[in-house]
Design an enzyme around this catalytic site. Structure first.
Site, PDB file in Angstrom:
ATOM      1  N   TRP B 325      -0.598  -4.397  -3.387  1.00 34.29           N
ATOM      2  CA  TRP B 325       0.728  -4.435  -2.764  1.00 34.29           C
ATOM      3  C   TRP B 325       1.219  -3.019  -2.462  1.00 34.29           C
ATOM      4  O   TRP B 325       1.885  -2.773  -1.469  1.00 34.29           O
ATOM      5  CB  TRP B 325       1.707  -5.134  -3.724  1.00 34.29           C
ATOM      6  N   HIS B 326       0.837  -2.072  -3.354  1.00 36.06           N
ATOM      7  CA  HIS B 326       1.335  -0.707  -3.191  1.00 36.06           C
ATOM      8  C   HIS B 326       0.759  -0.004  -1.978  1.00 36.06           C
ATOM      9  O   HIS B 326       1.413   0.862  -1.396  1.00 36.06           O
ATOM     10  CB  HIS B 326       1.032   0.125  -4.451  1.00 36.06           C
ATOM     11  N   GLY B 327      -0.433  -0.340  -1.593  1.00 37.19           N
ATOM     12  CA  GLY B 327      -0.966   0.344  -0.423  1.00 37.19           C
ATOM     13  C   GLY B 327      -2.366  -0.092  -0.080  1.00 37.19           C
ATOM     14  O   GLY B 327      -3.076  -0.674  -0.901  1.00 37.19           O
TER      15      GLY B 327
END
Lengths: 359, 482
Positions: B325-327
């Site tokens: 989700w973060h990247g």
């Protein structure tokens, strides 16, 4: 006016409702604003720059009393070898201290010099040198720095804005410059990093070389990698130096001088004279054509006893040679000594003609 | 618009005045003002992506209404899937397209069939991961009949785009935030004053700690091959504080700003670096995301019920997805994986809920045991953050190898860096303040509250002056890129 009555009642009812919050926010903000104003106006003139503070402390603490001082940017700070100068001018009893600071622009040098003579009224200073500089577009990185804003008092903001108004810059440049100098003035209010300078000096974190001379090459040899990069980059491509040579050879007499700048410089000469100081401006070598266009016409209008021009390529060829260079704008150790020697020769001629400094 | 910008310093008071002085008699008008200001706030960065938020809003609003009228299970499921496809489709396209294209090309190359990946020049819309998850929570909750779908489009638009938390959270649940848009808000002095205090503390964290740590951490991470082992450790620790102060600082400003408008946002951080184990850390770090994944992914997957295999599988899924989700980079996935490995032993031995209270409550200092637990958890976290910060896996591995060298015991040195000592001293002071205020919602919530006004105000001025004095070079919030 029914609508106004209704609106007023409505607003008043809200104000009563939020009175405590609004009042407290206002008082909090007002006190803070007051603190900012106090800070801007109470600190002494030298606190804006740690190097200058250290130099001034050193200057005052020496048992030897100096009668000659230098103000300006790195072009003076890194090039005027005061020990060498004093030895060359030994017969004239010159005892000099280099109070210049790297990265000092117009009107910072003027501001520092003017405040210096206002605060040193004991009459020991007989000769002062200030680098002649043009006022130019501040980069964003500069005007929001302590160094770039601390000198920006109401008086000097007025100076900058008038200088810009009377300059040869385009209208667009004038607007941009005025904006940046005004922003810098405002920044001076909310910049607190000025206290870092006081801390640095108090903790003895800044060092000063002998009588204020601090050549770049010696600094690099102590392992400064950023300076080493500058040294190497310049040597990898020296073509830009040719532009600087061309700049000094280009005839620029037709340019109109900035009368505001000229009058300011003349007033500073008179103010110095009133305090028994002969003020001499130095036009340094290796500036850009843009700067010479601003400064050469001024030099031509200043009294000859108050200006030393060291920019002439035909006369001071060594000052433009790669072997005496540190980078595009600065000289190495040997170059600095050559610069100092030429300066000493020029000073001798000024002393002879004015006899200001005597035994 | 950045919270730490002059633009926001003008924007906030203007919206505040309009909100309380002009529109306060009419709830719809207040919500409309919030929606319009939020669109202005977002459009300040890039107005083109406003269409994306608007589209997402319209889709989820319509699907919510569709779910209200639809009783048939299969059709309700179809509506839910449409919402998921639209939201995750946008997220997938804007955030992960190039990553998947490259990963497929790499996989083919490994198998001996090299192919050229298709690259699209895609700009990642700020905050897409945040508002996408927020709108998805609405549709899922309506689908599960935990929430009545709204018929008020303006309130829903304001909920999706609420400017304090639009671009970096906290990711609000519709069940918590949306009903607040239906109720009349009255100005509350205590709430507003608390909001101001939290904004001040958030700005301090971001501008004084995070921005200063960022300058040094960037220098160390970008030139890690030239740094000693001890300097690399320092770099990882500085990044650890940078990311915490950057993100939790943003959350504090967001929560504080919301309070000025009479809203209550969920807590996002609860002093995570004082955690005694990793499970506690994850209950205290980015709470809005962790609980989102818990409620909408972990529990539907079976949670910690079932056998050991189920527990292991679900734990890995939630941590890997959270990392992803973060990247769009394998480094984030590895970071998630490492945290799963840290967490699993606690889960499998049923020790994951051992530490749920405030550490060293009513004591000045922790016990030796607590201190060593904090230190161990912190060290594990620092190690994992290296993967999070690194540009690539090889960068992270090279960084970690650099730490374990003979120079590990040398004095850390960052060439040509200024302000190292100042940054370290400020960070230590910050940790002490956080420790002192660890039983509050944020560090200075209770500190000084019983002090006399002049002393309390002196503390606020000191924070303001520190903000102006030591403020680092303005940097974007890290979580904007997510």
């Amino acid at each position: 006016m029914v609508w106004w009555k209704t609106t007023r009642i409505y607003l008043l009812s809200i104000l009563v409702f939020m009175k405590k919050f609004l009042l407290k926010t206002f008082i909090f903000g007002a006190i803070f604003l007051f603190l900012l104003i106090i800070k801007k106006h109470v600190l002494p003139y030298y606190t804006g720059d740690a190097t200058f503070m250290t130099k001034l402390e050193d200057f005052d603490s020496k048992s030897k009393k100096f009668n000659t001082v230098f103000f300006g940017s790195s072009r003076i700070h890194r090039h005027v070898n005061t020990t060498l100068l004093d030895s060359i001018l030994n017969d004239y009893n010159i005892s000099s201290y280099n109070l210049s600071v790297a990265g000092t622009y117009n009107p910072e040098s003027y501001y520092l010099y003017e405040n210096f003579i206002d605060n040193k009224t004991n009459g020991e200073i007989k000769l002062a040198f200030v680098e002649l500089q043009a006022l130019y577009q501040y980069s964003e990185n500069n005007y929001e720095t302590t160094k770039g804003s601390y000198w920006n008092t109401e008086k000097y903001l007025d100076y900058s804005l008038n200088y810009i108004e009377n300059s040869n810059y385009t209208e667009e440049q004038k607007k941009e410059m005025s904006d940046s100098y005004f922003k810098s003035y405002l920044y001076g209010y909310y910049d607190f990093s000025i206290f870092s300078n006081i801390t640095k000096v108090a903790l003895n974190l800044t060092k000063v070389s002998k009588n204020g001379f601090d050549p770049l090459e010696s600094k690099m040899s102590k392992g400064n990698s950023a300076l080493m990069k500058r040294w190497n980059d310049f040597r990898a491509d020296t073509s830009a130096l040719n532009d600087r040579i061309k700049a000094t050879l280009t005839p620029i007499a037709e340019s109109k001088e900035n009368t505001y700048h000229l009058n300011f410089l003349k007033n500073l000469i008179n103010k110095s004279k009133a305090k028994g100081i002969q003020l001499i401006y130095i036009l340094p070598p290796r500036l850009t054509l843009e700067h010479y266009k601003e400064l050469v016409p001024i030099c031509n209008k200043l009294p000859s006893n108050n200006i030393i021009k060291l920019n002439d390529y035909n006369k001071y060829r060594e000052l433009y040679e790669v072997k005496y260079s540190f980078d595009i704008g600065h000289l190495n150790n040997e170059g600095a000594n050559i610069f100092t020697t030429y300066l000493a020769e020029e000073i001798t001629s000024k002393i002879h003609s004015s006899e200001t400094v005597s035994n | 618009m950045l919270f730490n910008s002059i633009d926001f310093a003008i924007f906030l008071p203007v919206v505040f005045c309009l909100y309380w002085f002009v529109t306060n008699k009419n709830l719809k008008l207040q919500n409309l003002l919030i929606a319009l200001s939020s669109y202005l706030f977002y459009g300040w960065w890039d107005w083109r992506f406003l269409s994306l938020i608007l589209f997402s809003t319209i889709v989820d609003y319509s699907i919510g209404l569709g779910l209200l009228h639809q009783k048939k299970s299969s059709k309700r499921k179809t509506l839910l899937w449409i919402s998921m496809l639209v939201n995750l489709g946008f997220l997938g396209f804007f955030k992960y397209f190039n990553f998947f294209a490259e990963s497929f090309a790499d996989a083919f190359t490994l198998l001996g069939n090299p192919i050229e990946p298709t690259h699209l020049n895609i700009v990642l819309p700020v905050g897409i991961s945040f508002y996408t998850f927020q709108t998805m929570s609405y549709t899922i909750d309506v689908y599960k009949e935990k929430l009545e779908p709204t018929k008020d489009f303006i309130a829903f638009t304001a909920f999706v785009s609420f400017f304090p938390q639009l671009v970096a959270g906290p990711i609000e649940r519709a069940t918590h935030l949306l009903p607040q848009f239906y109720k009349k808000r009255t100005f509350n002095y205590a709430l507003a004053a608390d909001g101001m205090r939290q904004i001040l503390w958030g700005l301090f964290k971001k501008v004084v700690i995070a921005d200063n740590c960022a300058e040094l951490a960037n220098q160390i991470f970008n030139n890690h091959t030239e740094m000693s082992g001890s300097t690399l450790v320092l770099g990882a620790i500085l990044f650890t504080f940078q990311i915490y102060c950057d993100f939790s600082g943003y959350s504090d400003i967001a929560i504080g700003t919301s309070r000025l408008f009479g809203f209550d946002l969920m807590r996002n951080f609860a002093f995570p670096y004082f955690s005694r184990d990793i499970a506690e850390f994850w209950r205290r770090w980015h709470i809005s995301l962790s609980t989102w994944f818990r409620d909408y992914l972990y529990i539907p997957l079976g949670g910690s019920r079932g056998g050991t295999w189920m527990k292991v599988r679900n734990t890995f899924i939630i941590f890997l997805v959270s990392g992803f989700w973060h990247g769009a980079n394998w480094t984030f996935v590895i970071w998630g994986g490492i945290n799963a490995l840290y967490f699993l032993p606690l889960l499998l031995t049923n020790k994951n809920r051992n530490n749920i209270d405030v550490i060293a409550k009513d004591k000045i200092l922790p016990s030796f045991k607590e201190f060593s637990q904090i230190l161990t958890t912190f060290s594990l976290t620092v190690l994992a953050w290296i993967f999070f910060r690194a540009e690539s896996i090889s960068h992270a591995i090279s960084y970690i190898s650099g730490i374990f060298s003979t120079s590990l015991l040398s004095v850390p040195k960052i060439p040509n860096a200024s302000g190292v000592a100042t940054t370290i001293i400020l960070t230590i002071i910050f940790v002490m303040i956080e420790w002192a205020g660890r039983d509050g919602q944020y560090a200075i919530e209770k500190i000084g509250i019983r002090w006399k006004k002049p002393v309390r105000w002196a503390m606020y001025y000191a924070i303001l002056i520190a903000f102006l004095w030591f403020g680092g070079k303005q940097q974007e919030f890290i979580y904007f890129q997510f």
